[in-house]
Scaffold this motif. Sequence first.
Motif, PDB file in Angstrom:
ATOM      1  N   GLN A 182      60.613  21.121  17.421  1.00  0.00           N
ATOM      2  CA  GLN A 182      61.162  21.811  18.579  1.00  0.00           C
ATOM      3  C   GLN A 182      61.018  20.893  19.790  1.00  0.00           C
ATOM      4  O   GLN A 182      59.909  20.642  20.272  1.00  0.00           O
ATOM      5  N   VAL A 183      62.131  20.355  20.264  1.00  0.00           N
ATOM      6  CA  VAL A 183      62.109  19.356  21.326  1.00  0.00           C
ATOM      7  C   VAL A 183      61.987  20.043  22.676  1.00  0.00           C
ATOM      8  O   VAL A 183      62.747  20.973  22.983  1.00  0.00           O
ATOM      9  N   ASP A 184      61.033  19.572  23.487  1.00  0.00           N
ATOM     10  CA  ASP A 184      60.895  20.136  24.832  1.00  0.00           C
ATOM     11  C   ASP A 184      61.012  19.066  25.917  1.00  0.00           C
ATOM     12  O   ASP A 184      60.764  19.344  27.083  1.00  0.00           O
ATOM     13  N   SER A 185      61.389  17.838  25.551  1.00  0.00           N
ATOM     14  CA  SER A 185      61.610  16.802  26.555  1.00  0.00           C
ATOM     15  C   SER A 185      63.029  16.930  27.118  1.00  0.00           C
ATOM     16  O   SER A 185      63.866  17.648  26.578  1.00  0.00           O
ATOM     17  N   ALA A 186      63.302  16.226  28.217  1.00  0.00           N
ATOM     18  CA  ALA A 186      64.611  16.312  28.864  1.00  0.00           C
ATOM     19  C   ALA A 186      65.710  15.849  27.910  1.00  0.00           C
ATOM     20  O   ALA A 186      65.552  14.851  27.207  1.00  0.00           O
TER      21      ALA A 186
ATOM     22  N   GLY B  71      58.190  16.810  21.199  1.00  0.00           N
ATOM     23  CA  GLY B  71      58.021  18.248  21.008  1.00  0.00           C
ATOM     24  C   GLY B  71      56.914  18.540  20.022  1.00  0.00           C
ATOM     25  O   GLY B  71      55.998  17.743  19.845  1.00  0.00           O
ATOM     26  N   HIS B  72      57.014  19.679  19.377  1.00  0.00           N
ATOM     27  CA  HIS B  72      55.977  20.078  18.427  1.00  0.00           C
ATOM     28  C   HIS B  72      56.608  20.562  17.126  1.00  0.00           C
ATOM     29  O   HIS B  72      57.738  21.045  17.106  1.00  0.00           O
ATOM     30  N   ILE B  73      55.860  20.387  16.049  1.00  0.00           N
ATOM     31  CA  ILE B  73      56.276  20.898  14.748  1.00  0.00           C
ATOM     32  C   ILE B  73      55.963  22.392  14.696  1.00  0.00           C
ATOM     33  O   ILE B  73      54.828  22.801  14.945  1.00  0.00           O
ATOM     34  N   ASN B  74      56.969  23.200  14.402  1.00  0.00           N
ATOM     35  CA  ASN B  74      56.736  24.640  14.316  1.00  0.00           C
ATOM     36  C   ASN B  74      55.697  24.938  13.249  1.00  0.00           C
ATOM     37  O   ASN B  74      55.803  24.470  12.110  1.00  0.00           O
ATOM     38  N   ALA B  75      54.698  25.730  13.610  1.00  0.00           N
ATOM     39  CA  ALA B  75      53.571  25.989  12.710  1.00  0.00           C
ATOM     40  C   ALA B  75      54.019  26.615  11.400  1.00  0.00           C
ATOM     41  O   ALA B  75      53.463  26.334  10.337  1.00  0.00           O
ATOM     42  N   GLY B  76      55.044  27.443  11.439  1.00  0.00           N
ATOM     43  CA  GLY B  76      55.479  28.128  10.225  1.00  0.00           C
ATOM     44  C   GLY B  76      56.209  27.240   9.246  1.00  0.00           C
ATOM     45  O   GLY B  76      56.463  27.648   8.110  1.00  0.00           O
TER      46      GLY B  76
END
Length: 341
Positions: free
Chosen positions: A141-145, A126-131
């Motif tokens: 924020q995980v967006d993988s299955a 996923g990606h690290i939330n910018a804030g």
Amino acid sequence: MSVECSGRVDAGCVVAPGLVLTAVHVVGPAKPGQAFGPCAVGLIGSPVRAVAEVAWHREDAALLRFRPADLPREFAPVRWGEIVCVSPSRPARCVAVGLPAAAERRQGNGESGTVRRWREPEAAEGHINAGDTGGRFYSLQVDSAVPAGEPEPGTSPWAGMSGAGVFHEDLLVATVQQAVPGRANARLEAIPARRLLDDRGFCDIVERASGTRPQLEPADLHSIFDSPLQPVAAASYLLAARSETVEFTGLDTELQLLHDWCHSPRAVDVAVVRGPGGVGKTRLAVELARRLADRRPQSESTADTSNFPWSTGFLDPRADQRAYPMLRHLIRPALIVIDYA
């Protein structure tokens, strides 16, 4: 890595030969005030285990020490990173590999009493939330299955990921503290590596195990900067100015001039260092970069910018210039060295 303590199995990350980073609650005592109990570490999927002990802990992070010879693999020190740019359009992509409870598998017949249970490793991408990049925690924020199994009621499908290392490319940027509860909430809270490196005791232990002082690299500028030299037993490493083989000496006046220049009121500036070959230009730049990037223990840190750790690096001449706009989103001052300009 798997970390086993008091009958539970969670994740960890080897950060240096004989050292595993994990979460305190993974190995913590059952009751406050009790001593840490025995634990073991091993390669995920391997039956071989090494006895480990808690060598350091603070808040919810812990270092476990084990004998490297007890595991059938050699481990190199990790490179430490920090997210230094805030760009909502280009968030930092990261991955953490752990052992979520929902990935538990079972084999055998319960009636015969031969049931084998284990947890498959899962990669949470996923990606690290910018804030969150400047705060006490990173939010991945995980967006993988999600794992195929069913999590416990009221928990996250990623529960059990505690202690897993969070990597951006080859840089360890954080360690997972917890999975935020809720089936629909695929979010992992992680302790940034910069908070660990703010602890002098932590750095001392890692340095003794790896032979080098841990230093943060600007992880999301990896495509712009050259990777620092990694220690090897070769003349090419020992003779390179960037390896800092010998202590810095002889250019103290020039170093002070450049240090003052870095802290001038100008937002952006350029300085040129020139001289004959071998006089020490690269070594001077390395020393300036190291001193600007040095982190101090939290007890010694202040809010003024003169004491704030910088992002530093040597520009890679092969870098894709399309990555340069990331410099617009820096959240801390930066020194960019162009060697052999």
